[in-house]
Design an enzyme around this catalytic site. Structure first.
Site, mmCIF file in Angstrom:
data_model
loop_
_atom_site.group_PDB
_atom_site.id
_atom_site.type_symbol
_atom_site.label_atom_id
_atom_site.label_comp_id
_atom_site.label_asym_id
_atom_site.label_seq_id
_atom_site.Cartn_x
_atom_site.Cartn_y
_atom_site.Cartn_z
ATOM 1 N N ARG A 76 -0.705 16.609 49.752
ATOM 2 C CA ARG A 76 0.324 15.854 49.009
ATOM 3 C C ARG A 76 1.173 16.789 48.161
ATOM 4 O O ARG A 76 2.392 16.616 48.055
ATOM 5 C CB ARG A 76 -0.337 14.784 48.132
ATOM 6 N N HIS A 113 -1.687 8.525 34.812
ATOM 7 C CA HIS A 113 -2.630 8.800 35.911
ATOM 8 C C HIS A 113 -2.726 10.291 36.233
ATOM 9 O O HIS A 113 -3.152 10.671 37.324
ATOM 10 C CB HIS A 113 -2.231 7.998 37.163
#
Ligand code: APR
Length: 254
Positions: free
Chosen positions: A86, A135
């Site tokens: 990612r 997050h």
């Protein structure tokens, strides 16, 4: 609550009406809270987890399996492989007009609090400062024992913690984990005192982040949602702008 829905996307720009109420509140607001989710990065090419963008699956594993605390215990190298993939993908990704518009807003209000569920770092790339990363951030690693943090935006991470020698893991909140200490609490304080709150590109399914607009609403703030789809928060909002963030946000301050 009022809805503004355009027949087709091309009409969104042309047909999207920003209410006089929102224009007035935007012009007069002092303390603004912005909560963003994966949808704000969709126009940059980052897959969302749910909703209108394409959904992420890795090697047949759902994202909430590979991105879990349990997987860190069971197979940390697999977790790193997923997050390294990612991060490599994110390397060429650029912010879109929605990210830049929010960065511009920070010069407009006495207090602009930007809380994001995104780990992609695109708000910071667009010039936003003091972003509350609810997050975590995909460009950081942290020690599984002493929580020492390592910035991977400048180069590869060390094999192990340089402080205590323990293993490093992605510095992101995985499924089954608590949010970073202090981040949510600070966002709650700002939500409870804001006079205008934007909820942008989130399915509002993941708590505690999705609770922030509720706190703002209870505190008397005007709450505006920007999303091409309705969410469980839409009924609570004073205004719902059903369109893409990159197309809608530049209209609000104009
Ligand atoms: N502009 C605005 N919103 C958009 C756009 C766009 N261009 N494209 C899609 N959306 C909306 C979708 O309609 C959906 O409601 O963005 C939302 C994305 O929802 P999710 O994929 O659920 O992302 P998010 O709400 O950020 O997820 C919360 O869940 O998976 C965990 O940790 C992960 O931070 C994430 C959290």
């Amino acid at each position: 609550m009022c809805f503004f829905v355009a027949k087709d996307l091309s009409a969104t720009i042309a047909g999207m009406q920003i209410s006089e109420e929102l224009r007035r509140r935007f012009a007069e607001a002092q303390r603004v809270l912005v909560l963003t989710g994966a949808g704000i990065s969709a126009e940059s090419g980052v897959p969302t987890f749910r909703g209108g963008g394409n959904t992420a699956v890795w090697k047949g594993m759902r994202f909430d399996v590979i991105s879990s605390a349990e997987m860190v215990e069971r197979d940390l190298p697999a977790v790193w492989e997923w997050f390294d993939y990612r991060r490599d993908f994110m390397d060429s990704i650029l912010p879109n007009p929605a990210h830049y518009e929010i960065a511009r807003w920070q010069e407009q209000f006495s207090t602009l609090t930007l809380a994001t569920q995104n780990i992609d770092g695109l708000h910071q790339k667009a010039g936003s400062r003091n972003v509350i990363e609810l997050h975590g951030n995909i460009w950081r690693a942290r020690c599984t024992a002493c929580r020492s943090s390592y910035d991977m935006s400048q180069g590869p991470r060390p094999d192990g913690c340089l402080e205590c020698g323990d293993r490093l893991r992605p510095d992101v909140v995985l499924f089954g984990e608590m949010l970073p200490p202090g981040a949510f609490e600070f966002a709650v304080e700002r939500a409870a005192e804001c006079d205008l709150c934007f909820v942008i590109g989130t399915s509002a399914l993941v708590y505690p982040a999705a609770g922030l607009p509720e706190i703002a609403k209870r505190a008397g703030a005007y709450v505006c949602e920007v999303n091409p789809e309705l969410t469980p928060l839409s009924d609570l909002c004073d205004e719902v702008l059903m369109g893409k963030a990159g197309e809608v946000l530049p209209l609000i301050g104009r």
